[in-house]
Design a protein around this motif. Structure first.
Motif, mmCIF file in Angstrom:
data_model
loop_
_atom_site.group_PDB
_atom_site.id
_atom_site.type_symbol
_atom_site.label_atom_id
_atom_site.label_comp_id
_atom_site.label_asym_id
_atom_site.label_seq_id
_atom_site.Cartn_x
_atom_site.Cartn_y
_atom_site.Cartn_z
ATOM 1 N N GLY A 300 -19.142 9.522 45.776
ATOM 2 C CA GLY A 300 -18.893 10.622 44.861
ATOM 3 C C GLY A 300 -18.792 11.946 45.596
ATOM 4 O O GLY A 300 -18.674 13.003 44.987
ATOM 5 N N PRO A 304 -14.571 11.540 42.602
ATOM 6 C CA PRO A 304 -15.554 11.361 41.533
ATOM 7 C C PRO A 304 -15.700 9.884 41.159
ATOM 8 O O PRO A 304 -14.690 9.184 41.013
ATOM 9 C CB PRO A 304 -14.975 12.154 40.365
ATOM 10 C CG PRO A 304 -13.705 12.740 40.822
ATOM 11 C CD PRO A 304 -13.437 12.367 42.219
ATOM 12 N N ILE A 305 -16.941 9.433 41.051
ATOM 13 C CA ILE A 305 -17.192 8.022 40.759
ATOM 14 C C ILE A 305 -16.622 7.633 39.400
ATOM 15 O O ILE A 305 -16.100 6.534 39.226
ATOM 16 C CB ILE A 305 -18.706 7.739 40.825
ATOM 17 C CG1 ILE A 305 -19.176 7.893 42.266
ATOM 18 C CG2 ILE A 305 -19.040 6.334 40.325
ATOM 19 C CD1 ILE A 305 -20.647 7.852 42.454
ATOM 20 N N GLU A 306 -16.675 8.574 38.447
ATOM 21 C CA GLU A 306 -16.237 8.256 37.081
ATOM 22 C C GLU A 306 -14.779 7.846 37.038
ATOM 23 O O GLU A 306 -14.354 7.109 36.164
ATOM 24 C CB GLU A 306 -16.420 9.459 36.140
ATOM 25 C CG GLU A 306 -17.852 9.926 35.968
ATOM 26 C CD GLU A 306 -18.346 10.691 37.183
ATOM 27 O OE1 GLU A 306 -17.546 11.440 37.784
ATOM 28 O OE2 GLU A 306 -19.518 10.531 37.553
ATOM 29 N N SER A 307 -13.979 8.338 38.008
ATOM 30 C CA SER A 307 -12.557 8.025 37.934
ATOM 31 C C SER A 307 -12.181 6.847 38.821
ATOM 32 O O SER A 307 -11.006 6.585 39.029
ATOM 33 C CB SER A 307 -11.736 9.257 38.298
ATOM 34 O OG SER A 307 -12.166 9.787 39.506
ATOM 35 N N LEU A 310 -13.447 0.060 37.878
ATOM 36 C CA LEU A 310 -14.777 -0.459 37.576
ATOM 37 C C LEU A 310 -15.454 -1.188 38.745
ATOM 38 O O LEU A 310 -16.624 -0.922 39.025
ATOM 39 C CB LEU A 310 -14.718 -1.358 36.333
ATOM 40 C CG LEU A 310 -16.101 -1.765 35.809
ATOM 41 C CD1 LEU A 310 -16.863 -0.551 35.283
ATOM 42 C CD2 LEU A 310 -15.963 -2.825 34.727
ATOM 43 N N GLN A 313 -16.897 1.246 41.014
ATOM 44 C CA GLN A 313 -18.036 1.933 40.401
ATOM 45 C C GLN A 313 -19.293 1.097 40.556
ATOM 46 O O GLN A 313 -20.380 1.616 40.831
ATOM 47 C CB GLN A 313 -17.776 2.167 38.911
ATOM 48 C CG GLN A 313 -16.754 3.249 38.662
ATOM 49 C CD GLN A 313 -16.775 3.715 37.221
ATOM 50 O OE1 GLN A 313 -17.793 3.638 36.547
ATOM 51 N NE2 GLN A 313 -15.645 4.199 36.746
ATOM 52 N N SER A 316 -20.454 1.188 44.133
ATOM 53 C CA SER A 316 -21.022 2.480 44.527
ATOM 54 C C SER A 316 -22.527 2.552 44.267
ATOM 55 O O SER A 316 -23.236 3.341 44.876
ATOM 56 C CB SER A 316 -20.310 3.612 43.779
ATOM 57 O OG SER A 316 -20.757 3.653 42.446
ATOM 58 N N ASN A 317 -23.013 1.678 43.394
ATOM 59 C CA ASN A 317 -24.446 1.708 43.092
ATOM 60 C C ASN A 317 -25.326 1.297 44.259
ATOM 61 O O ASN A 317 -26.491 1.673 44.320
ATOM 62 C CB ASN A 317 -24.752 0.781 41.910
ATOM 63 C CG ASN A 317 -24.267 1.385 40.614
ATOM 64 O OD1 ASN A 317 -24.292 2.597 40.449
ATOM 65 N ND2 ASN A 317 -23.807 0.541 39.714
ATOM 66 N N LYS A 322 -24.938 7.821 47.232
ATOM 67 C CA LYS A 322 -24.575 8.191 45.866
ATOM 68 C C LYS A 322 -25.775 8.804 45.156
ATOM 69 O O LYS A 322 -25.673 9.854 44.511
ATOM 70 C CB LYS A 322 -24.098 6.949 45.101
ATOM 71 C CG LYS A 322 -23.906 7.232 43.620
ATOM 72 C CD LYS A 322 -23.637 5.984 42.809
ATOM 73 C CE LYS A 322 -23.758 6.324 41.329
ATOM 74 N NZ LYS A 322 -23.423 5.190 40.474
#
Lengths: 368, 239
Positions: A300, A304-307, A310, A313, A316-317, A322
């Motif tokens: 991020g 941006p992670i939101e974009s 999936l 995303q 990324s956890n 992050k």
């Protein structure tokens, strides 16, 4: 304890006599923060623009004055007709043209949407986008302040997307990311390299044959990097505060504590890498490919992670960076308290625990 | 005579593979014991057990009065170790190396100072004390490393191919240091691939496929196998 101090001292000799590690340790953080702060910023300053004012009335003149008064724009030319627009762009100096329709003020008075057009040079789409946003935000401000008695704000301005960072300073957004990357680089890569170096040259064997306990060896290798990372974090914060005037809204002690936690997480990752690799080169490759790239791309920091799609995303956890970036932004930019980032803190603690457990297990297997 | 190393059925296996198979031997105090064998014969594995960094799968060995199976920490305190692979830290000077290694063996700074002066004087390195070890010739480094391995006055010194890559003259000088230490009562346990070095040993053992196939003085071994050089003894066994 005396043995331990002797060990740490030796470690510092290694670091201070190796120009490469010195450069990575101290040159990199400063270079990166300045680079991101000055060069790779999305921020614009004193951009030359032109106006085509077909209305030439009170409101349009006031808007032009507002543009000129802002530090972002410099109204270089007043064009006379549409034909001149393309020529103006071709000269290359002008990055945007703002045109006002003929009855600009009149339409405003009659509570009708009045037309104002922003034309930008989109050879660099990012900058074009930013310029549009900046002009929009100036328009919004103007309509709020000057037109509030007789008209509604929507008439002139379009919505602005720059709400989160009111001064529109991109360096604020980069500092947490750069700090994370640097701490990761110094802590994880440098320790994994320095531990594998002992393995590679054969001194690890000598150390294991000595009465030193393996845990002393590992802690002794890691402690200098804790110190250096703390110094680095401090330098980054000082640079961002004094060179870029970045305000730190939240608590400094939480900033320090969380940074130390992240340093320890990265160090344990470095130890883990060193148990997986037998040569410095492997350690470096694992650190760069396995750590730096995901840290830069998936944390991020830049995207941006939101974009993200999936699957990314989800991936990324598992990237410690992050969570640390979320913590840093909470403290530095939003100024919120521990209640808002205790979850992220727990995740980092848990990751540290996992990395260390695996390392200890691997280490024991190797010794048996 | 006092026994400083005594291996009893010392065994190490990795899964189905037995790397070291029931070694039995004794080494006397002050003896120079040559530990020979082709690559892969199990020398290194055996040595790792004797210096306390690898646990025996079966059997045991008493080194410097302690069992390697469960008193490894005490074994480590009482032995010195030097390997061909690593001599000293390249980016530290002679004094810093001695301070570091003396320190991890628990010597106080005063006796480190005394020993440092003695080592530097013995080896004639006064002029190079402040230079990084990197800049010293390999032979000097190895002599220095040997002296460093002796800093804490261990009962036994384990030397793992200590003279690899060194010219014959330096090798000769190195062996003079070994004799000197042995005369003062230090036991020397040395692995080597050089047969001329094997000749310098009081007794040698030759390992083949995890077992000791021969163990005696070089003289007796040559007689036993009816050959004129240890090289031939080695070749006969290794085949």
């Amino acid at each position: 304890m005396k043995k331990f101090i002797g060990f740490v001292q030796k470690e510092f000799y290694h670091i201070f006599r190796d120009k490469r590690s010195l450069f990575i340790l101290f040159g990199m953080p400063i270079a990166q923060i300045l680079l991101f702060g000055f060069a790779i910023s999305n921020e614009i300053n004193n951009v030359d623009i032109a106006v085509l004012n077909k209305a030439d009335d009170k409101n349009s003149i006031e808007i032009i004055e507002n543009l000129q008064a802002s530090k972002y724009f410099n109204v270089l030319e007043e064009l006379q007709s549409e034909k001149e627009i393309e020529k103006a762009f071709q000269k290359g100096k002008i990055k945007a043209v703002v045109t006002f329709e003929k009855d600009f003020a009149k339409n405003l008075q009659r509570l009708q949407a009045s037309k104002l057009q922003i034309i930008t040079d989109a050879t660099n789409p990012n900058i074009a986008n930013t310029i549009t946003n900046y002009i929009n935000s100036i328009l919004t401000k103007y309509s709020h302040i000057s037109l509030k008695q007789n008209t509604s704000p929507e008439l002139v301005g379009t919505e602005s997307r720059m709400l989160f960072n009111p001064a529109l300073e991109s360096v604020y957004m980069f500092v947490p990311g750069v700090m994370t990357v640097i701490l990761m680089l110094v802590s994880a890569m440098m320790t994994s390299i320095s531990i594998t170096r002992e393995k590679e040259v054969g001194s690890m064997e000598i150390l294991l044959v000595s009465p030193l306990k393996p845990i002393t060896v590992i802690v002794g290798k890691v402690v200098p990097y804790i110190f250096l990372s703390i110094i680095n974090a401090t330098v980054i914060v000082l640079l961002s505060v004094f060179v870029f005037q970045m305000p730190i809204v939240g608590s400094l002690s939480w900033l320090a504590l969380e940074s130390i936690l992240f340093i320890i997480t990265s160090l344990s990752l470095g130890i883990l890498i060193s148990t997986l690799s037998s040569t410095q080169q492997t350690a470096m490759m694992i650190s760069l490919m396995g750590l730096m790239l995901p840290t830069i791309l998936l944390s991020g920091f830049i995207f941006p992670i939101e974009s993200m799609p999936l699957p990314l995303q989800v991936i990324s956890n598992i990237i410690p960076a992050k969570w640390f970036i979320i913590i840093l932004k909470s403290i530095m930019l939003k100024g919120v308290g521990f209640g808002f980032f205790w979850k992220e803190t727990l995740i980092l603690l848990f990751m540290t625990f996992v990395f260390l457990s695996i390392s200890i297990k691997k280490y024991k297997i190797r010794l048996a | 005579m006092e026994t400083t190393i005594k291996a009893t059925n010392l065994t190490k296996s990795f899964g189905d593979f037995t790397a070291v198979d029931k070694l039995n031997f004794e080494v006397e105090k002050g003896e120079i014991f040559g530990f020979l064998g082709a690559n892969g014969a199990g020398k290194t594995t055996a040595m790792k057990m004797l210096i306390g960094i690898s646990k025996p799968s079966a059997g045991d060995a008493v080194v410097a009065g302690y069992q390697v199976s469960n008193q490894a920490e005490l074994v480590k305190k009482n032995i010195g170790y030097m390997s061909q692979k690593f001599a000293l830290y390249d980016d530290l000077n002679i004094k810093e190396n001695i301070q570091f290694f003396g320190g991890i063996y628990g010597l106080d700074s005063k006796s480190i100072e005394v020993k440092y002066n003695r080592v530097v004087e013995n080896l004639g390195l006064q002029d190079y004390a402040k230079q990084l070890v990197r800049s010293l010739p390999l032979g000097w480094k190895q002599k220095l490393a040997f002296s460093v391995a002796l800093l804490h006055q261990p009962k036994i010194v384990f030397l793992d191919e200590p003279t690899g890559g060194v010219d014959p003259v330096t090798r000769r000088q190195f062996w003079e240091l070994i004799y000197e230490a042995a005369n003062q009562g230090t036991t020397i346990f040395v692995t080597t691939h050089y047969m001329d070095e094997a000749e310098y040993c009081d007794r040698i053992s030759i390992m083949v496929e995890g077992e000791i196939k021969a163990l005696d003085t070089p003289k007796v071994l040559k007689k036993e196998f009816g050959v004129s050089s240890l090289n031939d003894v080695f070749l006969k066994l290794a085949r």
